[in-house]
Design an enzyme around this catalytic site. Structure first.
Site, PDB file in Angstrom:
ATOM      1  N   GLU A 101     -10.915 -10.983  -4.820  1.00 42.56           N
ATOM      2  CA  GLU A 101      -9.482 -10.881  -4.534  1.00 42.56           C
ATOM      3  C   GLU A 101      -8.967 -12.073  -3.739  1.00 42.56           C
ATOM      4  O   GLU A 101      -7.805 -12.131  -3.365  1.00 42.56           O
ATOM      5  CB  GLU A 101      -9.148  -9.554  -3.853  1.00 42.56           C
ATOM      6  N   CYS A 156      -9.655  -3.375 -10.400  1.00 44.51           N
ATOM      7  CA  CYS A 156      -9.217  -2.175  -9.684  1.00 44.51           C
ATOM      8  C   CYS A 156      -7.857  -2.383  -9.023  1.00 44.51           C
ATOM      9  O   CYS A 156      -7.358  -1.506  -8.341  1.00 44.51           O
ATOM     10  CB  CYS A 156     -10.256  -1.740  -8.651  1.00 44.51           C
ATOM     11  N   HIS A 185       0.811  -1.213   0.000  1.00 44.95           N
ATOM     12  CA  HIS A 185       0.000   0.000   0.000  1.00 44.95           C
ATOM     13  C   HIS A 185       0.842   1.259   0.000  1.00 44.95           C
ATOM     14  O   HIS A 185       0.423   2.296  -0.493  1.00 44.95           O
ATOM     15  CB  HIS A 185      -1.010  -0.042   1.145  1.00 44.95           C
ATOM     16  N   ASP A 233      -4.422  -8.381  -4.341  1.00 45.39           N
ATOM     17  CA  ASP A 233      -4.583  -9.467  -3.369  1.00 45.39           C
ATOM     18  C   ASP A 233      -4.774 -10.811  -4.068  1.00 45.39           C
ATOM     19  O   ASP A 233      -4.324 -11.837  -3.564  1.00 45.39           O
ATOM     20  CB  ASP A 233      -5.759  -9.183  -2.432  1.00 45.39           C
TER      21      ASP A 233
HETATM   22  C1  PEP Z   1      -6.507  -5.270  -4.646  1.00 46.35           C
HETATM   23  O1  PEP Z   1      -6.300  -6.096  -3.761  1.00 46.35           O
HETATM   24  O2  PEP Z   1      -6.206  -5.448  -5.854  1.00 46.35           O
HETATM   25  C2  PEP Z   1      -7.115  -3.974  -4.311  1.00 46.35           C
HETATM   26  C3  PEP Z   1      -7.461  -3.113  -5.240  1.00 46.35           C
HETATM   27  O3  PEP Z   1      -7.285  -3.689  -2.996  1.00 46.35           O
HETATM   28  P1  PEP Z   1      -6.078  -3.191  -2.047  1.00 46.35           P
HETATM   29  O4  PEP Z   1      -4.871  -2.962  -2.940  1.00 46.35           O
HETATM   30  O5  PEP Z   1      -6.518  -1.964  -1.357  1.00 46.35           O
HETATM   31  O6  PEP Z   1      -5.907  -4.359  -1.132  1.00 46.35           O
HETATM   32 MG    MG Z   2      -7.233  -5.863  -1.822  1.00 47.34          MG
END
Ligand code: PEP
Ligand code: MG
Length: 586
Positions: A444, A515, A197, A468
């Site tokens: 995910e 996403c 993140h 994920d």
């Molecule tokens: C993902 O896991 O691809 C996602 C968009 O969520 P995050 O990156 O916030 O876990």
């Molecule tokens: Mg995620």
């Protein structure tokens, strides 16, 4: 001496600037810039902390038992001496006055300088005094932290005029938020993976960043000149003039390319064969909506609402505060849809650096497999209902979709639907206005991808979280640079899951988007189009490059290409060759 360090490129472009080392300390301290006019007040804080420590050391000495070892009073005297030593005291003030560092940052920066000087000493006795300096600094930091009322906002004030780049062991996502409004033109961290993140937030800032550079914070000194090559994952420390010149040229090229791509903003996102593609934005905070519109996004595909809950010292936003935040995004997006993901904390996304329920994570062996995302929300029903009510209220002001992270179990599906119904009833009972929402699930977890038919009837739309999905399919920690080379979105198992989810959704007439970071990677654009994807959600900064790619793609010629990929040993390498040979992309 010039050296090169290698890490993972996570945010494109070249940054050149002086290193600002955020030292790691056992005491958790804030790093921010103060307003120049507040330097005297900050020095006042420092002096008060010094006096507190001096009083504490004197008290300790006075209270030593008679039979205490003789060295102890001498040691406390040494610490008292160090506390007032110009090496520590005057130099720390200098960081405050000249660099506008807050007092804690100034203390840790100067301690870092001293520790390195001690490390280089030949005399073993003197070398060992390093520990004394560290201990005095820790006391000072503890005194400063205890007398300090939370994080102050980062300002853009800075002296000197040289661009600054940040070097740290790690930067928590919560800290990255603080840096969002800061002056840094690049980042380097010792740890982290491509989709950690911290890397994602760095990308949202659209400034060059390299993570996983392992020894960076040990080898780089305060004020060193650094080149951060966010395209190649290289960091050059104290570059020679010729190297500097080469990188300045590349920096100009990269800026020109960015400006060129920005001109695509008003061009409709349609492929060569006339397929309209939805390009949506991922945002972390309400104010990011501006960047989403600026980049030409046709909506928010992922609002990571957990960032609203960070850096709050345990005081979570109440329903009204959340409502105002969601509403401000909905209004800022001027009628375009806003997808709000319910809170996804846990794993590499704690709420604060050292507080809240997630502080348990250090003690938990596998936080990514533990109480995160929807699991946490369902374990905290009051908090979850509060969030759902706030979102439903914001839905009265515009088009809102709710997205649930990390679903995998039948029981979770039912619990979510029940909670949503309860939230609505509660608002009705209070006579509070709310609006219609579409309900979506993030795919995910491999289990959700494999048993999609279980989820299909209960959700209006789906969004594939590839970050994920890759982590859980391949059992590779997305934030661990030691296994980063194995974290591979092109692994056949991952590709097969993504393509199967897209196909099933398209067949069922349910809207589906990606996403995760793959959506914003232009190297994956044609691949995802070939799988049938027509909605991509990414950091606003990534949008123009993806748009350029799809404007040159012909989906009618991509379909059979996907079959040719099957059985390839190295799909990531094979795909561009296939594309070139079929001349489907420029
Ligand atoms: C993902 O896991 O691809 C996602 C968009 O969520 P995050 O990156 O916030 O876990
Ligand atoms: Mg995620």
């Amino acid at each position: 001496m010039s050296i090169q360090l290698f890490g993972l490129p996570v945010s494109r472009g070249v940054a050149i600037g002086r290193a600002v080392l955020v030292a790691s300390s056992r005491v958790d301290v804030a790093h921010y810039f103060i307003e120049p006019a507040n330097a005297a007040a900050e020095i006042g804080r420092l002096c008060r902390a010094r006096d507190l420590v001096a009083a504490e050391l004197s008290r300790l000495k006075a209270e030593l038992p008679h039979d205490a070892p003789a060295e102890l009073p001498a040691l406390l005297d040494v610490h008292l001496m160090l506390l007032h030593d110009p090496m520590l005291e005057d130099a720390t003030r200098q960081w405050i006055v000249e660099r506008h560092y807050n007092a804690e940052w100034a203390v840790s920066a100067q301690t870092e300088v001293l520790v390195r000087q001690f490390d280089e000493m030949e005399d073993e006795y003197l070398r060992d005094r390093k520990a004394d300096v560290e201990q005095v600094a820790e006391r000072l930091l503890a005194a400063l932290v205890s007398g300090h009322q939370g994080l102050l906002p980062v300002t853009t004030a800075v002296s000197g005029g040289d661009p600054l780049v940040l070097v740290a062991t790690d930067i928590a996502p919560a800290d990255m938020l603080q840096f969002k409004r800061s002056v840094f033109s690049g980042f380097v961290t010792d740890v982290g993976g491509r989709t950690s993140h911290t890397a994602i937030v760095a990308r949202s800032l659209d400034i060059p960043a390299v993570v996983g550079a392992r020894e960076a914070s040990r080898l780089v000194c305060q004020d060193d000149w650094l080149i951060i090559d966010g395209d190649q994952g290289v960091v050059v420390v104290n570059p020679s003039p010729i190297v500097l010149e080469e990188y300045r040229f590349r920096q100009q090229q990269s800026d020109l390319e960015r400006d060129r791509l920005k001109r695509l903003r008003y061009k409709p996102a349609v492929t060569l064969d006339g397929q309209p593609i939805e390009l949506l934005a991922n945002i972390e905070l309400p104010r990011d909506a501006e960047a989403a519109l600026e980049a030409g996004a046709v909506g928010v595909g992922l609002f990571r609402s957990e960032f609203l809950f960070m850096n709050r010292n345990g005081e979570l936003p109440d329903e009204d505060e959340q409502y105002q935040a969601y509403r401000s995004v909905v209004e800022a997006m001027k009628g375009l849809p806003v997808t709000i993901r319910t809170i996804d904390i846990g794993a590499d996304k704690p709420l604060d650096r050292a507080s809240g329920p997630e502080s348990r994570h250090d003690a938990v062996l596998n936080p990514a497999l533990g109480l995160r995302a929807i699991r946490w929300s369902l374990a905290e029903p009051d908090m979850f209902l509060k969030q759902l009510r706030a979102i439903l209220r914001a839905a009265a002001c515009g088009k809102v979709r709710i997205l649930i992270p990390m679903l995998a179990q039948r029981s979770e599906i039912h619990a979510v639907r029940e909670a949503l119904a309860t939230a609505r009833q509660q608002l009705d009972a209070q006579g509070v206005a709310h609006g219609p929402v579409e309900l979506g699930a993030m795919i995910e977890v491999p289990a959700a991808a494999i048993s999609l038919s279980m989820l299909m009837p209960h959700f209006d739309f789906f969004s594939i979280g590839t970050n994920d999905l890759i982590q859980y399919t391949l059992a590779i920690d997305r934030a661990d640079e030691q296994v980063a080379a194995l974290y591979d979105g092109w692994h056949p198992a991952v590709l097969s899951l993504i393509s199967s989810v897209i196909r099933q959704c398209n067949d069922a007439g349910k809207s589906v988007s990606v996403c995760g970071e793959m959506a914003g990677d232009p190297a994956c654009t044609e691949l995802l189009l070939a799988m049938g994807l027509r909605a991509f959600s990414m950091q606003p900064a990534q949008l123009p490059a993806v748009k350029q790619r799809l404007l040159r793609a012909d989906t009618s010629r991509l379909d059979d290409l996907l079959q040719s990929l099957e059985g390839e040993d190295d799909p990531a390498r094979a795909w561009p060759v296939l594309l070139r040979t079929r001349a489907v992309a420029a």
